[in-house]
Motif scaffolding. Structure first.
Motif, PDB file in Angstrom:
ATOM      1  N   GLY A 342     -95.107  91.005 -93.186  1.00  0.00           N
ATOM      2  CA  GLY A 342     -94.365  92.152 -92.687  1.00  0.00           C
ATOM      3  C   GLY A 342     -93.731  91.889 -91.336  1.00  0.00           C
ATOM      4  N   VAL A 343     -94.477  91.282 -90.429  1.00  0.00           N
ATOM      5  CA  VAL A 343     -93.937  90.982 -89.106  1.00  0.00           C
ATOM      6  C   VAL A 343     -92.831  89.936 -89.207  1.00  0.00           C
ATOM      7  CG1 VAL A 343     -94.470  89.994 -86.846  1.00  0.00           C
ATOM      8  CG2 VAL A 343     -96.064  91.613 -87.909  1.00  0.00           C
ATOM      9  N   ALA A 344     -93.062  88.888 -89.990  1.00  0.00           N
ATOM     10  CA  ALA A 344     -92.098  87.797 -90.088  1.00  0.00           C
ATOM     11  C   ALA A 344     -90.788  88.246 -90.733  1.00  0.00           C
ATOM     12  CB  ALA A 344     -92.703  86.641 -90.887  1.00  0.00           C
ATOM     13  N   THR A 345     -90.855  88.972 -91.837  1.00  0.00           N
ATOM     14  CA  THR A 345     -89.626  89.375 -92.529  1.00  0.00           C
ATOM     15  C   THR A 345     -88.824  90.381 -91.723  1.00  0.00           C
ATOM     16  OG1 THR A 345     -90.913  91.011 -93.787  1.00  0.00           O
ATOM     17  CG2 THR A 345     -90.517  88.880 -94.834  1.00  0.00           C
ATOM     18  N   LYS A 362     -74.685  82.637 -92.764  1.00  0.00           N
ATOM     19  CA  LYS A 362     -76.025  82.256 -92.320  1.00  0.00           C
ATOM     20  C   LYS A 362     -76.928  83.477 -92.172  1.00  0.00           C
ATOM     21  CE  LYS A 362     -78.458  79.641 -88.722  1.00  0.00           C
ATOM     22  NZ  LYS A 362     -78.294  78.846 -87.476  1.00  0.00           N
ATOM     23  N   ALA A 363     -76.382  84.527 -91.527  1.00  0.00           N
ATOM     24  CA  ALA A 363     -77.176  85.749 -91.346  1.00  0.00           C
ATOM     25  C   ALA A 363     -77.496  86.383 -92.695  1.00  0.00           C
ATOM     26  CB  ALA A 363     -76.420  86.735 -90.467  1.00  0.00           C
ATOM     27  N   THR A 364     -76.531  86.372 -93.616  1.00  0.00           N
ATOM     28  CA  THR A 364     -76.757  86.941 -94.944  1.00  0.00           C
ATOM     29  C   THR A 364     -77.860  86.199 -95.685  1.00  0.00           C
ATOM     30  OG1 THR A 364     -74.455  87.684 -95.098  1.00  0.00           O
ATOM     31  CG2 THR A 364     -75.687  87.457 -97.167  1.00  0.00           C
ATOM     32  N   THR A 365     -77.862  84.877 -95.570  1.00  0.00           N
ATOM     33  CA  THR A 365     -78.895  84.069 -96.215  1.00  0.00           C
ATOM     34  C   THR A 365     -80.278  84.422 -95.667  1.00  0.00           C
ATOM     35  OG1 THR A 365     -77.350  82.257 -96.583  1.00  0.00           O
ATOM     36  CG2 THR A 365     -79.697  81.724 -96.647  1.00  0.00           C
ATOM     37  N   VAL A 366     -80.361  84.607 -94.356  1.00  0.00           N
ATOM     38  CA  VAL A 366     -81.633  84.958 -93.723  1.00  0.00           C
ATOM     39  C   VAL A 366     -82.127  86.310 -94.238  1.00  0.00           C
ATOM     40  CG1 VAL A 366     -82.732  85.594 -91.541  1.00  0.00           C
ATOM     41  CG2 VAL A 366     -81.260  83.581 -91.650  1.00  0.00           C
ATOM     42  N   VAL A 367     -81.220  87.272 -94.351  1.00  0.00           N
ATOM     43  CA  VAL A 367     -81.606  88.605 -94.816  1.00  0.00           C
ATOM     44  C   VAL A 367     -82.093  88.561 -96.265  1.00  0.00           C
ATOM     45  CG1 VAL A 367     -80.769  90.926 -95.333  1.00  0.00           C
ATOM     46  CG2 VAL A 367     -80.090  89.807 -93.202  1.00  0.00           C
ATOM     47  N   PHE A 368     -81.349  87.840 -97.127  1.00  0.00           N
ATOM     48  CA  PHE A 368     -81.774  87.716 -98.523  1.00  0.00           C
ATOM     49  C   PHE A 368     -83.155  87.073 -98.606  1.00  0.00           C
ATOM     50  CE2 PHE A 368     -77.665  89.009 -99.884  1.00  0.00           C
ATOM     51  CZ  PHE A 368     -77.736  89.259-101.257  1.00  0.00           C
ATOM     52  N   ALA A 370     -85.487  87.070 -96.382  1.00  0.00           N
ATOM     53  CA  ALA A 370     -86.500  87.998 -95.872  1.00  0.00           C
ATOM     54  C   ALA A 370     -86.889  89.033 -96.928  1.00  0.00           C
ATOM     55  CB  ALA A 370     -85.980  88.690 -94.616  1.00  0.00           C
ATOM     56  N   TYR A 371     -85.903  89.597 -97.604  1.00  0.00           N
ATOM     57  CA  TYR A 371     -86.215  90.620 -98.599  1.00  0.00           C
ATOM     58  C   TYR A 371     -86.939  90.033 -99.807  1.00  0.00           C
ATOM     59  CZ  TYR A 371     -83.715  94.424 -96.276  1.00  0.00           C
ATOM     60  OH  TYR A 371     -83.345  95.410 -95.399  1.00  0.00           O
ATOM     61  N   TYR A 372     -86.556  88.824-100.206  1.00  0.00           N
ATOM     62  CA  TYR A 372     -87.277  88.192-101.313  1.00  0.00           C
ATOM     63  C   TYR A 372     -88.722  87.883-100.920  1.00  0.00           C
ATOM     64  CZ  TYR A 372     -82.960  87.599-104.028  1.00  0.00           C
ATOM     65  OH  TYR A 372     -81.817  87.804-104.757  1.00  0.00           O
ATOM     66  N   TRP A 373     -88.921  87.373 -99.722  1.00  0.00           N
ATOM     67  CA  TRP A 373     -90.272  87.095 -99.242  1.00  0.00           C
ATOM     68  C   TRP A 373     -91.076  88.389 -99.163  1.00  0.00           C
ATOM     69  CZ3 TRP A 373     -91.543  84.754 -93.717  1.00  0.00           C
ATOM     70  CH2 TRP A 373     -92.934  84.553 -93.629  1.00  0.00           C
ATOM     71  N   ALA A 374     -90.427  89.449 -98.706  1.00  0.00           N
ATOM     72  CA  ALA A 374     -91.126  90.734 -98.581  1.00  0.00           C
ATOM     73  C   ALA A 374     -91.621  91.237 -99.926  1.00  0.00           C
ATOM     74  CB  ALA A 374     -90.203  91.774 -97.941  1.00  0.00           C
TER      75      ALA A 374
END
Length: 499
Positions: A342-345, A362-368, A370-374
């Protein structure tokens, strides 16, 4: 000593055969019922965008009101439904509720006003309240600590699978049935979803095995029925099994509300439920819809890309459920894992938001990412309910049923307003307030997990001490199973009013 030996020895051929049987009959029914429960519960939104809005003249936030009315019914039904399982055999109660909600689903096809749907959905929420917490109660009644996590995981995964394929099923019904016999596609949607539920209910009525102490399933031999009870090392006496505890008393309410299990696990699931809402509120789809670069995603992309979140959730659920079983029930590991996740994503999304080019690739990739990891946070459903079942094995079944229901009641009561405050659609694409809320709940979950783990270990140590004293003193043994407030209580000394 004989009980301890039984606990550690490997399962024999007879026990393996028993587990295979109950796996087939319990898990098939529970998973199918959860799947059709999902279809009947979520078809309203699909119908709304498929012509129901225009045909019935929906205005303003009437759809939101209908969903709120359903949630109110669902919350109200939690504890009564699990209490009912103590008085009515599950193979009668579960199918009866399924027949009721199937009928209400089909009746929805005949409605002509949003207000009529509001009334129907309230009672549908009451009926559907039986499935989730009722199943976890049944699983805890049949499976040992080394088996329960995997079965809870399979059950939870069936619901996540429904979130992936349910929309496709419902879209297909609308596309193929719209206008047939003069009915709109959305009306056929309710009719067919209700019909699908009926054979599952009939299957449960005929073959669901109830609980180990009450089963009369024809596929279980007398020896297997006896083994089903003895292998769980039940401490409940024959007198307790035949009694009808007076649960509708202030004494019972006091015992529940002054127990550490009630507060420990209800608050645990309230916190964990809000870490899970990070994924369950379709934030990735809303992010894509309102992408900071104004990039336009195709409808197929908006529907398909977010399905990766529950897909990750299925893998995570099965992995953690199996791992904690293998490790002897170390369910607390998932609480710490979710805390880190939760903290990391959240930090990843906040970093992308404040980057030099928040709408860039790059930012879009990071967001995707994060949501998949979440999506791995979905593992908390199966593992935490298994944890609660494990911790209450020495409690009377009715007590365990009430606490399990209370967990889901508390979580849904908070969820009713949490998503509006922290994940409203107007906050897209970044949900900055929600990101900070996720950090706070993740930290709180880690801390609560640590405290709950301490309480469980502390009370297990006390239970072992009391059991030793009970075996050495016949009078203590008699006090250890004495009813309190009309409720059969186990693993409890006569002077301990809250344990």
């Amino acid at each position: 000593m004989a009980e301890s030996t039984h606990e550690v020895k490997p399962r024999g051929a007879n026990e393996r055969k028993l587990v295979r049987k109950i796996d087939f009959f319990i898990l098939t029914f529970c998973c199918l019922s959860y799947f059709v429960n999902y279809l009947d519960r979520t078809n309203l939104n699909n119908a709304y965008v498929s012509g129901m809005k225009e045909e019935l003249g929906f205005r303003g936030n009437q759809l939101n009101v209908i969903n709120t009315v359903f949630t109110v019914g669902y919350i109200i039904g939690q504890i009564p439904s699990n209490l009912a399982l103590h008085y009515v055999k599950p193979r009668y109660f579960f199918p009866t509720m399924m027949f009721i909600w199937a009928g209400l689903t089909m009746i929805t096809a005949s409605t002509h006003t949003p207000q009529a749907i509001m009334a129907i959905r309230f009672f549908q929420g009451l009926a559907e309240a039986t499935t989730f917490v009722g199943t976890h109660y049944i699983l805890g009644s049949w499976y040992t600590e080394r088996e329960l996590g995997k079965r809870s995981g399979i059950f939870t995964a069936s619901g996540l699978a429904g979130t992936m394929i349910g929309g496709f099923i419902q879209s297909g019904i609308h596309a193929s049935m719209d206008g047939r016999h003069g009915l709109s596609g959305w009306r056929w949607l309710f009719i067919i979803d209700g019909i699908i539920t009926i054979p599952v209910a009939l299957y449960g009525l005929l073959l669901f095995p109830d609980t180990p102490e009450t089963t009369t399933a024809p596929y279980l031999t007398p020896e297997e029925r006896s083994l089903a009870v003895s292998r769980l090392l039940s401490q409940t006496t024959e007198e307790d099994l035949e009694s009808k505890p007076k649960v509708f008393t202030w004494s019972f309410v006091r015992i529940v509300l002054t127990s550490w299990e009630w507060w420990g696990f209800v608050i645990l699931w309230i916190i964990a439920g809000e870490t899970e809402s990070f994924s369950s509120n379709a934030l990735l789809a809303l992010y894509m819809k309102s992408h900071p670069s104004m990039r336009g995603y195709a409808v197929s992309q908006l529907n398909n890309y977010p399905t990766g979140v529950p897909a990750v959730g299925i893998v995570s659920t099965l992995f953690w459920a199996a791992l904690t079983d293998t490790l002897g029930g170390c369910r607390e590991l998932v609480g710490y894992f979710i805390g880190v996740t939760g903290v990391a994503t959240s930090a990843m999304i906040l970093t992308a938001m404040h980057s030099a080019n928040p709408g860039g690739g790059k930012a879009t990739t990071v967001v995707f990412a994060a949501y998949y990891w979440a999506g791995t946070v979905y593992a908390c459903q199966a593992v935490f309910f298994a944890w609660a079942n494990d911790a209450m094995r020495g409690r009377a079944p009715v007590f365990r049923g009430v606490v399990l229901a209370g967990m889901n009641l508390g979580s849904n009561a908070v969820n009713a307003w949490w998503s509006i405050v922290f994940y409203g659609a107007s906050m897209a694409p970044w949900f900055e307030r929600g990101m900070y809320a996720m950090v706070a709940t993740s930290v709180a979950l880690s801390a609560w997990t640590a405290g709950l783990t301490y309480m469980i270990k502390r009370n297990k140590g006390r239970q072992i001490l009391e059991d030793g004293e009970t075996k050495g003193d016949a009078s203590n043994k008699e006090a250890g199973v004495k009813s309190k407030g009309g409720v059969p209580w186990v693993h409890q000394s006569a002077t301990d009013s809250v344990m």
